[in-house]
Design an enzyme around this catalytic site. Sequence first.
Site, PDB file in Angstrom:
ATOM      1  N   TYR A 118       0.813  -1.223   0.037  1.00 54.17           N
ATOM      2  CA  TYR A 118       0.217   0.055   0.060  1.00 54.17           C
ATOM      3  C   TYR A 118       1.017   1.382  -0.002  1.00 54.17           C
ATOM      4  O   TYR A 118       1.942   1.144   0.409  1.00 54.17           O
ATOM      5  CB  TYR A 118      -0.891  -0.042   1.283  1.00 54.17           C
ATOM      6  CG  TYR A 118      -1.619   1.254   1.355  1.00 54.17           C
ATOM      7  CD1 TYR A 118      -2.980   1.542   0.741  1.00 54.17           C
ATOM      8  CD2 TYR A 118      -0.905   2.328   2.057  1.00 54.17           C
ATOM      9  CE1 TYR A 118      -3.506   2.826   0.912  1.00 54.17           C
ATOM     10  CE2 TYR A 118      -1.773   3.505   2.340  1.00 54.17           C
ATOM     11  CZ  TYR A 118      -3.023   3.788   1.759  1.00 54.17           C
ATOM     12  OH  TYR A 118      -3.804   4.970   1.774  1.00 54.17           O
ATOM     13  N   GLU A 206      -3.485   7.648  -3.916  1.00 51.69           N
ATOM     14  CA  GLU A 206      -3.477   6.319  -3.094  1.00 51.69           C
ATOM     15  C   GLU A 206      -3.346   5.101  -4.228  1.00 51.69           C
ATOM     16  O   GLU A 206      -4.295   5.111  -5.069  1.00 51.69           O
ATOM     17  CB  GLU A 206      -4.717   5.997  -2.412  1.00 51.69           C
ATOM     18  CG  GLU A 206      -4.833   4.811  -1.537  1.00 51.69           C
ATOM     19  CD  GLU A 206      -5.986   4.883  -0.677  1.00 51.69           C
ATOM     20  OE1 GLU A 206      -6.124   4.963   0.601  1.00 51.69           O
ATOM     21  OE2 GLU A 206      -7.083   4.802  -1.377  1.00 51.69           O
TER      22      GLU A 206
END
Length: 397
Positions: A118, A206
Amino acid sequence: MNLHEYQGKELLSKYGVKIQRGIVARTPQQAVEAAKELTRETGTQWHVVKAQIHAGGRGKGGGVKLAKSLDEVEQRANQIIGMQLVTPQTPPEGKKVHQVLIAEDVYYPGESETQEFYMSVLLNRATGRNMIMYSPEGGMDIEEVAETMPDKIFTEEIDPAFGVQGFQARKIAFNLGLSGQAFKEMVKFVHALYNAYIGSDASMFEINPVLKTSDNQIMAVDSKVTLDGNGLFRHKDLAELRDVREEDATEVEAGAAGLNFVKLDGNVGCMVNGAGLAMATMDMIKQSGGSPANFLDVGGTADAERVEKAFRIILKDENVDAILVNIFGGIVRCDRVAQGVIDAYKNMGDAIKVPIIVRLQGTNAEEAKKMIDESGLKVHSAITLEEAAKKVEEVLS
């Protein structure tokens, strides 16, 4: 302003970020042609059909499907296009899918195992610096990781005067447990991602997941991009990527009328001039036993046309039981606002079926209150904030 996944990936690619390649399709037939083109370009035999909406968690709602043949590509696209996709990040009724991204399969066999990470870039408002947040636990909801495995979340603050330094990019790659070629590729990825964030005036990038492929490439398999609306004047090409179908229709209408409007879930509509006064007004409504139904800033001008438009937008919400108009007459005189309210009320006739409280303070406030009181309309006037709060409480009880 939010971007779709395919738009975010195109933006990333311009800054040198390796991406999972894909082609957007708006019909099942286009999906098949996109899959054929990807096979010719990349050699991929399997394809991923991904719903394109402004929300995460699409896989959980059935919006991401693997297709192992062209027939399955058509079948999956037919299932997803037009569906009302419900995810943890959509409204309860979900969002309609208008298009899908046909993406290459990047989980191919190789010398090493694939890994998912991530990574996001955003502003740390506490320090006033940009921040890279990352975790070796990719492919999961980052909120879940933060709750169950907080030690797996790392942050790296970036000095805006210098940008990402080499040692910081290497630290990120090291904390993700990479070595060799994958380590070098991650260092390049971090620099390119941060450059994309800065270069596009974004408020957030993101990537979940960032993938280490079986041949040690580092690429963005997904992208969630939010651009800073205040910076779009510098990026006309990016402003054209706006998809109003993904936004609240009332907010879009308000924006076109020059009104700053955000829909909320309460029962008291707000019409205010100035963001600070709007926040105070919403606090006051809560203290009076109500709940704000919206944030609406009419700005420095509040003539009859503008007030009428604001009323009509607020009344589109069936949950509104009352409307509070709270105007400070600094730039605009209170008597002009009062006349605007009176004219708008008369123009709308029976369209207004809920109580209206008008609180005017500032230049010519007394004259404005007299105009409201003598108008013969079902409008409750007030001058002080406390008086307005009591009237809100009265009409709701």
